[in-house]
Scaffold this motif. Structure first.
Motif, PDB file in Angstrom:
ATOM      1  N   THR A 177     -12.695  -0.241 -41.797  1.00 16.41           N
ATOM      2  CA  THR A 177     -13.093   0.622 -42.722  1.00 16.41           C
ATOM      3  C   THR A 177     -12.997   0.366 -44.177  1.00 16.41           C
ATOM      4  N   THR A 178     -12.171  -0.876 -44.315  1.00 15.96           N
ATOM      5  CA  THR A 178     -11.877  -1.147 -45.873  1.00 15.96           C
ATOM      6  C   THR A 178     -11.519  -2.417 -45.605  1.00 15.96           C
ATOM      7  N   LYS A 179     -11.460  -3.460 -46.955  1.00 20.09           N
ATOM      8  CA  LYS A 179     -10.983  -4.763 -46.837  1.00 20.09           C
ATOM      9  C   LYS A 179      -9.508  -4.919 -46.922  1.00 20.09           C
ATOM     10  N   ILE A 180      -8.749  -5.334 -46.086  1.00 22.21           N
ATOM     11  CA  ILE A 180      -7.394  -5.536 -46.254  1.00 22.21           C
ATOM     12  C   ILE A 180      -6.932  -6.931 -46.407  1.00 22.21           C
ATOM     13  N   PRO A 181      -6.765  -7.604 -47.505  1.00 21.13           N
ATOM     14  CA  PRO A 181      -6.361  -8.944 -47.697  1.00 21.13           C
ATOM     15  C   PRO A 181      -5.421  -9.562 -46.887  1.00 21.13           C
ATOM     16  N   ALA A 182      -4.221  -8.748 -46.612  1.00 22.05           N
ATOM     17  CA  ALA A 182      -3.288  -9.308 -45.760  1.00 22.05           C
ATOM     18  C   ALA A 182      -3.527  -9.428 -44.453  1.00 22.05           C
ATOM     19  N   MET A 183      -4.397  -8.494 -43.959  1.00 21.77           N
ATOM     20  CA  MET A 183      -4.744  -8.549 -42.424  1.00 21.77           C
ATOM     21  C   MET A 183      -5.766  -9.599 -42.447  1.00 21.77           C
ATOM     22  N   ASP A 184      -6.525 -10.079 -43.263  1.00 23.10           N
ATOM     23  CA  ASP A 184      -7.445 -11.520 -43.179  1.00 23.10           C
ATOM     24  C   ASP A 184      -6.515 -12.493 -43.213  1.00 23.10           C
ATOM     25  N   LYS A 185      -5.433 -12.784 -43.917  1.00 20.75           N
ATOM     26  CA  LYS A 185      -4.433 -13.894 -44.123  1.00 20.75           C
ATOM     27  C   LYS A 185      -3.959 -13.734 -42.771  1.00 20.75           C
ATOM     28  N   LEU A 186      -3.323 -12.681 -42.199  1.00 17.93           N
ATOM     29  CA  LEU A 186      -2.457 -12.842 -40.893  1.00 17.93           C
ATOM     30  C   LEU A 186      -3.325 -13.056 -39.863  1.00 17.93           C
ATOM     31  N   MET A 187      -4.343 -12.837 -39.460  1.00 22.37           N
ATOM     32  CA  MET A 187      -5.452 -13.412 -38.443  1.00 22.37           C
ATOM     33  C   MET A 187      -5.689 -14.797 -38.869  1.00 22.37           C
ATOM     34  N   GLU A 188      -5.613 -15.471 -39.966  1.00 21.30           N
ATOM     35  CA  GLU A 188      -5.844 -16.824 -40.151  1.00 21.30           C
ATOM     36  C   GLU A 188      -4.666 -17.619 -39.882  1.00 21.30           C
ATOM     37  N   GLU A 189      -3.456 -17.018 -40.442  1.00 17.26           N
ATOM     38  CA  GLU A 189      -2.440 -17.726 -40.017  1.00 17.26           C
ATOM     39  C   GLU A 189      -1.977 -17.581 -38.556  1.00 17.26           C
ATOM     40  N   LEU A 190      -2.205 -16.568 -37.729  1.00 17.00           N
ATOM     41  CA  LEU A 190      -1.831 -16.818 -36.401  1.00 17.00           C
ATOM     42  C   LEU A 190      -2.450 -17.752 -35.577  1.00 17.00           C
ATOM     43  N   GLN A 191      -3.809 -18.016 -35.983  1.00 20.10           N
ATOM     44  CA  GLN A 191      -4.625 -18.896 -35.444  1.00 20.10           C
ATOM     45  C   GLN A 191      -4.090 -20.188 -35.731  1.00 20.10           C
ATOM     46  N   ARG A 192      -3.517 -20.554 -36.746  1.00 21.03           N
ATOM     47  CA  ARG A 192      -3.136 -21.792 -37.223  1.00 21.03           C
ATOM     48  C   ARG A 192      -1.910 -22.199 -36.819  1.00 21.03           C
ATOM     49  N   GLN A 193      -0.745 -21.167 -36.732  1.00 23.26           N
ATOM     50  CA  GLN A 193       0.385 -21.586 -36.315  1.00 23.26           C
ATOM     51  C   GLN A 193       0.583 -21.198 -34.539  1.00 23.26           C
ATOM     52  N   MET A 194      -0.538 -21.230 -33.537  1.00 24.24           N
ATOM     53  CA  MET A 194      -0.484 -20.607 -32.305  1.00 24.24           C
ATOM     54  C   MET A 194       0.332 -21.679 -31.594  1.00 24.24           C
ATOM     55  N   PRO A 195       1.291 -21.222 -30.717  1.00 22.61           N
ATOM     56  CA  PRO A 195       2.071 -22.219 -30.036  1.00 22.61           C
ATOM     57  C   PRO A 195       1.484 -22.768 -28.916  1.00 22.61           C
ATOM     58  N   GLU A 196       2.064 -23.862 -28.241  1.00 24.69           N
ATOM     59  CA  GLU A 196       1.442 -24.379 -27.063  1.00 24.69           C
ATOM     60  C   GLU A 196       1.852 -23.301 -26.057  1.00 24.69           C
ATOM     61  N   ASP A 197       1.019 -23.048 -24.905  1.00 28.80           N
ATOM     62  CA  ASP A 197       1.008 -22.420 -23.791  1.00 28.80           C
ATOM     63  C   ASP A 197       2.355 -23.043 -22.650  1.00 28.80           C
ATOM     64  N   ASP A 198       3.269 -22.288 -22.783  1.00 28.38           N
ATOM     65  CA  ASP A 198       4.545 -22.749 -21.997  1.00 28.38           C
ATOM     66  C   ASP A 198       4.422 -22.423 -20.447  1.00 28.38           C
ATOM     67  N   GLY A 199       3.295 -21.814 -19.976  1.00 23.37           N
ATOM     68  CA  GLY A 199       3.123 -21.755 -18.746  1.00 23.37           C
ATOM     69  C   GLY A 199       3.421 -20.250 -17.958  1.00 23.37           C
ATOM     70  N   GLN A 200       4.060 -19.551 -18.969  1.00 23.19           N
ATOM     71  CA  GLN A 200       4.696 -18.323 -18.103  1.00 23.19           C
ATOM     72  C   GLN A 200       3.463 -17.140 -18.033  1.00 23.19           C
ATOM     73  N   ARG A 201       3.145 -16.758 -17.038  1.00 20.78           N
ATOM     74  CA  ARG A 201       2.261 -15.907 -16.664  1.00 20.78           C
ATOM     75  C   ARG A 201       2.530 -14.705 -15.875  1.00 20.78           C
ATOM     76  N   THR A 202       2.715 -13.485 -16.503  1.00 21.50           N
ATOM     77  CA  THR A 202       3.175 -12.376 -15.917  1.00 21.50           C
ATOM     78  C   THR A 202       2.600 -11.148 -16.312  1.00 21.50           C
ATOM     79  N   LEU A 203       2.908  -9.875 -15.514  1.00 19.61           N
ATOM     80  CA  LEU A 203       2.303  -8.631 -15.911  1.00 19.61           C
ATOM     81  C   LEU A 203       2.869  -8.283 -17.091  1.00 19.61           C
ATOM     82  N   VAL A 204       2.330  -7.659 -18.255  1.00 19.32           N
ATOM     83  CA  VAL A 204       2.669  -7.206 -19.427  1.00 19.32           C
ATOM     84  C   VAL A 204       2.099  -5.782 -19.755  1.00 19.32           C
ATOM     85  N   HIS A 205       2.921  -5.081 -20.057  1.00 19.78           N
ATOM     86  CA  HIS A 205       2.647  -3.456 -20.445  1.00 19.78           C
ATOM     87  C   HIS A 205       1.901  -3.525 -21.746  1.00 19.78           C
TER      88      HIS A 205
END
Length: 343
Positions: A177-205
């Protein structure tokens, strides 16, 4: 404006008489004031209490408000060590009351709105025991054999965090509904710092916290975990980090967290103690890069409450006044997410 506050009791009664074994009316309905997503009602009959949980009417975001998934996962968990309410029936025929709904047993217990549990008449030992059972149930949830309970197809394969960051980024953009610079930055950083998949696959709530649980009225054991809308097959650290994220919120009825609280004086564990207990129960080593998982939870919560705000502005929020207030916190969650990544 879509009506999320009332039920067509005549339609509900007629449907339950036809489809729910042992049902006898008349019905009285009372809407629960908690929850922003799927309107939830207590149904009182002369002999029994049920709960009806429905999709809100109106135009909804794709894949949101999945009451069919809630019904499926809780049905699948019925014979596991994860406590859930008994499921009765799912109605996917929108013509009955205007949207899909399911019926489950009413759980006669108590709900703690805040993790401090102050004013609830509990001793320090009891408060600690409640949190410890919360920890036990979380570990049990992540040890459920998803193949044995028929949930192996409940979520797609692959890197859960990569998938979720992508999904919630799209959801956020769809309800922006409005531009939030911190949210734009957060989405960018999460993509950049994504960890390798360690193989854990479970049900999550997907939204594991104390106010989504019911406990014994005169004890400390969990009777049921509620609100499974965000559940899927994914990575267990998302649920664990979700608990820690909630605790970093301000204490009180708004934040419902533990920030600034003297936990030891209340018999409550530190973040580190809670994580260590969880790892001990699952036989896991120390968790590396926990800041990423915590940041992800702040990001996802920002996306969720942005959706709540958008529904309020569109006129189909379950609790419009509270929805507007909750929506004000999106920038703060985004900032917290960036802070978690840095730390």
């Amino acid at each position: 404006m879509a009506d999320t506050q009332t039920l067509d009791l005549a339609a509900v009664t007629a449907y339950l008489k036809e489809n729910l074994k042992g049902f006898e009316g008349p019905i009285e309905a009372e809407k629960f004031d908690i929850g922003q997503s799927n309107p939830t009602f207590l149904l009182k009959t002369p002999s029994k209490k049920y709960v009806l949980r429905r999709k809100p009417p109106g135009v909804l975001l794709k894949s949101a408000h999945a009451v069919d998934r809630e019904f499926r996962v809780q049905s699948a968990l019925a014979d596991t060590k994860v406590p859930v309410a008994k499921m009765h029936l799912l109605c996917e025929d929108d013509s009955v009351i205007g949207s899909a709904f399911y019926i489950m047993d009413h759980v006669d217990g108590r709900n703690f709105r805040q993790p401090t549990m102050e004013g609830e008449g509990l001793s320090n030992a009891e408060r600690g025991a409640v949190i410890d059972d919360m920890n036990r149930v979380l570990a049990e949830l992540h040890m459920v054999d998803i193949d044995a309970v028929g949930l192996s197809d409940y979520g797609p394969p692959g890197n859960y965090f990569e998938r979720q960051v992508g999904r919630w980024s799209k959801q956020y953009r769809a309800s922006e509904t409005t531009k939030i610079p911190a949210m734009d930055k957060l989405m960018e950083e999460l993509q950049r710092q994504m960890p390798e998949d360690d193989g854990q696959r479970t049900l999550v709530h997907g939204d594991y916290r104390i106010d989504n649980m019911m406990f014994e009225k005169n004890g400390t054991n969990c009777l049921a975990v509620l609100d499974w809308e965000l559940s899927t097959i994914g990575h267990p650290y998302a649920d664990l980090a979700s608990v820690i994220m909630q605790w970093q919120m301000p204490a009180g009825s708004e934040g419902r967290g533990l920030a600034g609280v003297d936990r030891k004086a209340l018999g409550l564990p530190s973040d580190e103690e809670f994580i260590a207990s969880y790892c001990g129960r699952r036989g896991l080593p120390e968790i590396e890069n926990f800041g990423f998982y915590l940041s992800f939870c702040f990001f996802r919560m920002a996306g969720i409450i942005q959706g709540v705000l958008k529904r309020a502005l569109d006129g189909n929020a379950s609790n419009p006044e509270r929805a507007m207030k909750v929506g004000e916190h999106v920038p703060a969650f985004a900032e917290k997410g960036l802070e978690a990544l840095q730390n």
